[in-house]
Design a protein around this motif. Structure first.
Motif, short mmCIF file in Angstrom:
data_model
loop_
_atom_site.label_atom_id
_atom_site.label_comp_id
_atom_site.label_asym_id
_atom_site.label_seq_id
_atom_site.Cartn_x
_atom_site.Cartn_y
_atom_site.Cartn_z
N ASP A 109 0.82 -1.34 0.09
CA ASP A 109 0.10 0.00 0.11
C ASP A 109 0.81 1.40 0.03
O ASP A 109 0.44 2.28 0.65
CB ASP A 109 -1.00 0.13 1.46
CG ASP A 109 -2.37 0.84 0.88
OD1 ASP A 109 -2.42 1.26 -0.22
OD2 ASP A 109 -3.13 0.88 1.96
N GLU A 142 -6.40 0.68 -1.18
CA GLU A 142 -7.82 1.61 -1.36
C GLU A 142 -8.13 1.81 -2.75
O GLU A 142 -9.15 2.02 -3.05
CB GLU A 142 -7.60 2.76 -0.56
CG GLU A 142 -7.38 2.45 0.92
CD GLU A 142 -5.89 1.82 1.14
OE1 GLU A 142 -5.87 1.51 2.53
OE2 GLU A 142 -4.99 2.17 0.71
N ASN A 143 -7.02 1.69 -3.84
CA ASN A 143 -7.43 2.06 -5.07
C ASN A 143 -6.82 1.38 -6.07
O ASN A 143 -5.77 1.72 -6.83
CB ASN A 143 -6.81 3.47 -5.43
CG ASN A 143 -7.34 4.67 -4.42
OD1 ASN A 143 -8.47 4.79 -4.21
ND2 ASN A 143 -6.59 5.14 -3.43
N GLY A 156 -6.49 -5.36 -2.84
CA GLY A 156 -7.52 -4.28 -3.24
C GLY A 156 -8.80 -4.65 -3.63
O GLY A 156 -9.81 -3.82 -3.65
N ARG A 158 -11.20 -5.68 -1.49
CA ARG A 158 -12.17 -5.28 -0.57
C ARG A 158 -12.79 -3.93 -0.97
O ARG A 158 -13.55 -3.43 -0.34
CB ARG A 158 -11.65 -5.58 0.86
CG ARG A 158 -10.55 -5.01 1.24
CD ARG A 158 -10.23 -5.09 2.54
NE ARG A 158 -9.10 -4.42 3.36
CZ ARG A 158 -7.75 -4.93 3.03
NH1 ARG A 158 -7.63 -6.07 2.23
NH2 ARG A 158 -6.82 -4.16 3.53
N TYR A 159 -12.02 -3.41 -1.95
CA TYR A 159 -12.07 -1.99 -2.38
C TYR A 159 -12.99 -1.92 -3.57
O TYR A 159 -12.80 -0.66 -4.17
CB TYR A 159 -11.03 -0.93 -2.18
CG TYR A 159 -10.60 -0.93 -0.64
CD1 TYR A 159 -11.25 0.31 -0.01
CD2 TYR A 159 -9.65 -1.65 -0.08
CE1 TYR A 159 -10.75 0.45 1.31
CE2 TYR A 159 -9.40 -1.33 1.07
CZ TYR A 159 -10.02 -0.22 2.04
OH TYR A 159 -9.41 -0.06 3.15
N ARG A 162 -16.82 0.86 -5.14
CA ARG A 162 -16.38 2.26 -5.23
C ARG A 162 -17.40 3.32 -4.62
O ARG A 162 -17.45 4.32 -4.25
CB ARG A 162 -15.88 2.83 -6.64
CG ARG A 162 -14.96 1.80 -7.26
CD ARG A 162 -13.80 1.53 -6.39
NE ARG A 162 -12.73 2.76 -6.39
CZ ARG A 162 -11.67 2.97 -5.43
NH1 ARG A 162 -11.47 2.03 -4.72
NH2 ARG A 162 -10.93 3.96 -5.26
N ARG A 166 -14.55 4.91 1.60
CA ARG A 166 -13.71 4.81 2.97
C ARG A 166 -12.52 5.85 2.73
O ARG A 166 -11.87 6.27 1.81
CB ARG A 166 -13.45 3.56 3.03
CG ARG A 166 -14.44 2.58 3.58
CD ARG A 166 -14.43 1.18 3.16
NE ARG A 166 -14.57 0.73 1.90
CZ ARG A 166 -14.54 -0.10 1.23
NH1 ARG A 166 -14.12 -1.30 1.95
NH2 ARG A 166 -14.81 -0.29 -0.05
N MET A 169 -9.54 6.66 -0.20
CA MET A 169 -9.98 6.35 -1.71
C MET A 169 -9.90 7.52 -2.65
O MET A 169 -10.27 8.62 -2.19
CB MET A 169 -11.33 5.64 -1.59
CG MET A 169 -11.36 4.33 -0.93
SD MET A 169 -12.95 3.48 -0.72
CE MET A 169 -13.59 3.41 -2.42
#
Length: 205
Positions: A109, A142-143, A156, A158-159, A162, A166, A169
């Protein structure tokens, strides 16, 4: 307990140091994994930028990135705006800290800019905008980048929703996207078919 934590975070934000940055030249020896002869830019055209960023732990940190000399002022402007708004960044290290391996940096990350590599994805082999130091990947977990059914990085997944916004992001109309738009950088999240939510570049590529 939640009220107490909010109070602690608010106090940390109130007493955080002001945003600061410094710029220095780099040599090939300082880029052992991310640069090699034949890259489209020389180390003389790159700069190391140390700057303050706001972490997910609600505290100020100092990190660094390597970018093209022509991109430095834009990036400093963006990160100063993100810091003022307390937009969280997980990690900020040059990709040499990960052996120049893009997937290792993404999995950690880590937010990084310059890396002399080719474009990830189908089509003829060509230099990525990262190879010119004119692109950056921000909070890649996150992205994530969605490419041919694969998710980069895997965490990623779980993200992927969109609409569930959260911290950290990049979303259409959100602070991160707007901060880059102000300096004329374009967002990979607008790409159809293979959106790259972490990616921002000066050229749009």
């Amino acid at each position: 307990m939640k009220t107490l934590l909010l109070g602690i975070f608010a106090a940390a934000s109130l007493h955080a140091p002001p945003f600061s940055h410094s710029i220095s030249r780099v040599t090939a020896a300082q880029l052992p994994h991310s640069w090699h002869p034949g890259c489209p830019v020389s180390p003389a055209r790159l700069r190391r930028v140390r700057l303050t960023y706001w972490g997910f732990d609600h505290r100020a940190h100092t990190g660094a990135l390597v970018a093209n000399e022509n991109a430095v002022s834009d990036l400093v402007h963006v990160f100063s705006r993100l810091y003022a708004a307390r937009f969280p960044i997980r990690r900020l290290q040059p990709i040499d800290a990960y052996g120049g391996k893009d997937e290792r940096s993404l999995a950690a990350d880590n937010t990084a800019a310059f890396n002399c590599r080719y474009v990830v994805g189908p089509g003829p082999r060509r230099w990525s905008v990262h190879a010119y130091g004119e692109a950056i990947d921000v909070n890649p977990v996150e992205n994530p980048y969605l490419e041919a059914g694969r998710i980069h990085p895997r965490a990623g997944q779980r993200y992927l929703d969109r609409s569930n916004v959260r911290p950290g992001m990049a979303v259409r109309g959100g602070l991160l996207v707007r901060a880059f738009a102000v300096v004329g950088w374009r967002w990979g999240g607008r790409w159809t078919g293979a959106p790259d939510y972490q990616h921002f570049s000066a050229t749009g590529g």
